[in-house]
Each structure stands twice: as C-alpha cells, then as structure tokens.
Design a protein around this motif. Structure first.
Motif, PDB file in Angstrom:
ATOM      1  N   THR A  44      52.128  26.187  38.894  1.00  0.00           N
ATOM      2  CA  THR A  44      51.725  27.551  38.557  1.00  0.00           C
ATOM      3  C   THR A  44      51.294  28.218  39.844  1.00  0.00           C
ATOM      4  N   PRO A  45      52.013  29.264  40.271  1.00  0.00           N
ATOM      5  CA  PRO A  45      51.623  29.943  41.509  1.00  0.00           C
ATOM      6  C   PRO A  45      50.243  30.577  41.385  1.00  0.00           C
ATOM      7  N   SER A  46      49.539  30.633  42.503  1.00  0.00           N
ATOM      8  CA  SER A  46      48.243  31.311  42.541  1.00  0.00           C
ATOM      9  C   SER A  46      48.478  32.806  42.352  1.00  0.00           C
ATOM     10  N   ILE A  47      47.403  33.541  42.129  1.00  0.00           N
ATOM     11  CA  ILE A  47      47.496  34.986  41.977  1.00  0.00           C
ATOM     12  C   ILE A  47      48.085  35.599  43.243  1.00  0.00           C
ATOM     13  N   GLY A  48      47.619  35.148  44.406  1.00  0.00           N
ATOM     14  CA  GLY A  48      48.143  35.652  45.674  1.00  0.00           C
ATOM     15  C   GLY A  48      49.622  35.373  45.832  1.00  0.00           C
ATOM     16  N   SER A  49      50.047  34.168  45.439  1.00  0.00           N
ATOM     17  CA  SER A  49      51.468  33.821  45.519  1.00  0.00           C
ATOM     18  C   SER A  49      52.288  34.674  44.566  1.00  0.00           C
ATOM     19  N   LEU A  50      51.768  34.908  43.356  1.00  0.00           N
ATOM     20  CA  LEU A  50      52.487  35.772  42.413  1.00  0.00           C
ATOM     21  C   LEU A  50      52.636  37.185  42.967  1.00  0.00           C
ATOM     22  N   GLU A  51      51.608  37.664  43.671  1.00  0.00           N
ATOM     23  CA  GLU A  51      51.702  38.992  44.270  1.00  0.00           C
ATOM     24  C   GLU A  51      52.806  39.034  45.318  1.00  0.00           C
ATOM     25  N   ALA A 149      27.812  33.038  41.497  1.00  0.00           N
ATOM     26  CA  ALA A 149      26.678  33.357  40.633  1.00  0.00           C
ATOM     27  C   ALA A 149      25.998  34.650  41.082  1.00  0.00           C
ATOM     28  N   THR A 150      26.195  35.021  42.343  1.00  0.00           N
ATOM     29  CA  THR A 150      25.641  36.279  42.846  1.00  0.00           C
ATOM     30  C   THR A 150      26.461  37.427  42.254  1.00  0.00           C
ATOM     31  N   PRO A 151      25.825  38.377  41.590  1.00  0.00           N
ATOM     32  CA  PRO A 151      26.586  39.514  41.068  1.00  0.00           C
ATOM     33  C   PRO A 151      27.302  40.205  42.226  1.00  0.00           C
ATOM     34  N   HIS A 152      28.611  40.403  42.079  1.00  0.00           N
ATOM     35  CA  HIS A 152      29.366  41.004  43.167  1.00  0.00           C
ATOM     36  C   HIS A 152      30.424  41.969  42.653  1.00  0.00           C
ATOM     37  N   GLN A 153      30.737  42.923  43.525  1.00  0.00           N
ATOM     38  CA  GLN A 153      31.737  43.940  43.185  1.00  0.00           C
ATOM     39  C   GLN A 153      32.478  44.327  44.462  1.00  0.00           C
ATOM     40  N   TRP A 154      33.810  44.380  44.347  1.00  0.00           N
ATOM     41  CA  TRP A 154      34.666  44.791  45.463  1.00  0.00           C
ATOM     42  C   TRP A 154      35.048  46.248  45.272  1.00  0.00           C
ATOM     43  N   GLU A 155      35.111  46.987  46.374  1.00  0.00           N
ATOM     44  CA  GLU A 155      35.566  48.367  46.292  1.00  0.00           C
ATOM     45  C   GLU A 155      36.336  48.717  47.557  1.00  0.00           C
ATOM     46  N   ASN A 156      37.556  49.217  47.376  1.00  0.00           N
ATOM     47  CA  ASN A 156      38.373  49.647  48.499  1.00  0.00           C
ATOM     48  C   ASN A 156      38.141  51.142  48.688  1.00  0.00           C
ATOM     49  N   ASN A 157      37.427  51.506  49.731  1.00  0.00           N
ATOM     50  CA  ASN A 157      37.129  52.911  50.009  1.00  0.00           C
ATOM     51  C   ASN A 157      38.107  53.507  51.008  1.00  0.00           C
ATOM     52  N   GLY A 158      39.038  52.717  51.491  1.00  0.00           N
ATOM     53  CA  GLY A 158      39.968  53.186  52.504  1.00  0.00           C
ATOM     54  C   GLY A 158      41.088  54.023  51.916  1.00  0.00           C
ATOM     55  N   ALA A 159      41.909  54.580  52.805  1.00  0.00           N
ATOM     56  CA  ALA A 159      43.034  55.415  52.394  1.00  0.00           C
ATOM     57  C   ALA A 159      44.246  54.579  52.000  1.00  0.00           C
ATOM     58  N   GLY A 160      44.311  53.338  52.466  1.00  0.00           N
ATOM     59  CA  GLY A 160      45.463  52.477  52.163  1.00  0.00           C
ATOM     60  C   GLY A 160      45.019  51.190  51.507  1.00  0.00           C
ATOM     61  N   PRO A 161      45.981  50.296  51.307  1.00  0.00           N
ATOM     62  CA  PRO A 161      45.649  49.025  50.670  1.00  0.00           C
ATOM     63  C   PRO A 161      44.785  48.154  51.584  1.00  0.00           C
ATOM     64  N   ALA A 162      43.994  47.303  50.962  1.00  0.00           N
ATOM     65  CA  ALA A 162      43.182  46.332  51.686  1.00  0.00           C
ATOM     66  C   ALA A 162      43.703  44.944  51.307  1.00  0.00           C
ATOM     67  N   HIS A 163      43.792  44.072  52.279  1.00  0.00           N
ATOM     68  CA  HIS A 163      44.262  42.706  52.035  1.00  0.00           C
ATOM     69  C   HIS A 163      43.108  41.750  52.297  1.00  0.00           C
ATOM     70  N   VAL A 164      42.696  41.049  51.250  1.00  0.00           N
ATOM     71  CA  VAL A 164      41.572  40.127  51.331  1.00  0.00           C
ATOM     72  C   VAL A 164      42.058  38.743  50.920  1.00  0.00           C
ATOM     73  N   VAL A 165      41.803  37.762  51.761  1.00  0.00           N
ATOM     74  CA  VAL A 165      42.110  36.372  51.416  1.00  0.00           C
ATOM     75  C   VAL A 165      40.827  35.788  50.850  1.00  0.00           C
ATOM     76  N   ILE A 166      40.904  35.258  49.626  1.00  0.00           N
ATOM     77  CA  ILE A 166      39.732  34.678  48.982  1.00  0.00           C
ATOM     78  C   ILE A 166      40.010  33.211  48.693  1.00  0.00           C
ATOM     79  N   VAL A 167      39.095  32.367  49.068  1.00  0.00           N
ATOM     80  CA  VAL A 167      39.192  30.939  48.787  1.00  0.00           C
ATOM     81  C   VAL A 167      38.033  30.577  47.882  1.00  0.00           C
ATOM     82  N   THR A 168      38.336  29.995  46.740  1.00  0.00           N
ATOM     83  CA  THR A 168      37.314  29.588  45.783  1.00  0.00           C
ATOM     84  C   THR A 168      37.375  28.078  45.637  1.00  0.00           C
ATOM     85  N   ARG A 169      36.227  27.447  45.665  1.00  0.00           N
ATOM     86  CA  ARG A 169      36.202  26.005  45.459  1.00  0.00           C
ATOM     87  C   ARG A 169      36.676  25.696  44.054  1.00  0.00           C
ATOM     88  N   ARG A 170      37.617  24.797  43.955  1.00  0.00           N
ATOM     89  CA  ARG A 170      38.156  24.400  42.672  1.00  0.00           C
ATOM     90  C   ARG A 170      37.124  23.604  41.898  1.00  0.00           C
TER      91      ARG A 170
END
Length: 173
Positions: A44-51, A149-170
């Motif tokens: 099963t491809p990761s979300i990033g791979s599917l993108e 566990a820390t409440p978090h929120q992402w927001e792209n305030n830029g004019a174009g797309p933002a590319h973020v690599v996220i690694v989560t411990r399995r």
C-alpha cells in the motif's frame, strides 16, 4: 465507510490515462515492480507516494476516491465516505465531499493514530505550524520534531504550494 481498493483504483487510473506500467513507473520515479505490487494489493503506497503517482497520472489525489459513476449529489454521509488506509502507516484519508472534479475543492480528512513522534522538514514554500498556543513559521530547510499528542495545525500562507516531508514513527500493534 466504504474503503477504496487502492490497487484496483490505481490500475484503473493508469489504464484510463493510456499509460503502461513501465511508463507510469518512469514518470513517478518508482520502480515498475513497486507499481505492479501496488496494483496487485501486495503493498500500500504511502500518502506521499500516492500523491507522486497521482501527479504522474495527471489526476488529483482525490480522484483515487471517485467511483466509475460519480454521483452529482453533493452530500456525503459519514457512513458512506470513501477511505484510503495504509497497511504500514498510522494515517488514513477520508473523502469529505465529492471528488469527481466538478468542484475546485477536494475536501479530505487525515486521521493519524495516537502516540509516537513526528518529524517535519519543509522543502518548499512557507507554512505556519501551530503547536498548542505557539506558532512556528517554517521556511525551506527548516525542520521540527514534536509529539502528535500536542495539538497542532498546519497552514500554508504562501502564494504557491508548500512541500512538507513528514516522518511519523510507526506504531505497531
């Protein structure tokens, strides 16, 4: 929720695009073996791979949710949401609205399993990551580690797309 068979949907989208397995592999940067294994449900491809695969196919990630005969109905009941689930990652994606290309919006919800630790690296663009009450503006090359566990929120305030690599411990059962 009605789960989407990622492999079958991938094969359908590839064939609709008139691409061979090998040409999709070349265009997406993956091996033909990985594409074949994904189509046959062996991985099963990761979300990033599917993108990346979606980009190579010239479709949006949301189009992995669209059935062959999309309904013109704009209402999506919670019990009828399409869902992509990874067998190796604690993340799943649910379609929150119709993703048939009839709208400029493609609402999706990411669900992440609790626990673990996250690492994020901003590759391009500019995003604000709010952790609790503290906002962090991230620019290319910036990296941050935090617990989910820390409440978090992402927001792209830029004019174009933002590319973020996220690694989560399995998280293993």
């Amino acid at each position: 929720m009605s789960p989407v068979n990622v492999g079958e949907r991938l094969r359908q989208l590839r064939r609709n695009a008139g691409m061979s397995l090998r040409s999709l592999a070349t265009k997406s940067g993956f091996s033909p073996s990985l594409i074949s294994q994904a189509e046959n449900g062996l991985v099963t491809p990761s979300i990033g791979s599917l993108e990346r695969i979606a980009m190579a196919l010239g479709v949006s990630l949301g189009q992995f949710f669209v059935e062959a005969d999309p309904s013109a109905t704009r209402l999506v009941r919670a019990s009828a949401r399409s869902q992509l689930v990874s067998t190796w990652s604690p993340v799943s994606i649910e379609a929150l609205g119709p993703l048939d290309g009839s709208s400029m919006l493609e609402p999706i919800m990411l669900t992440m399993a609790p626990g673990g630790e996250k690492f994020a690296l901003l590759v391009a663009g500019e995003v604000t990551l709010t952790l609790g009450d503290e906002a962090h503006v991230l620019r290319p090359g910036d990296a941050i580690t935090f617990t989910p566990a820390t409440p978090h929120q992402w927001e792209n305030n830029g004019a174009g797309p933002a590319h973020v690599v996220i690694v989560t411990r399995r998280i293993l059962p």
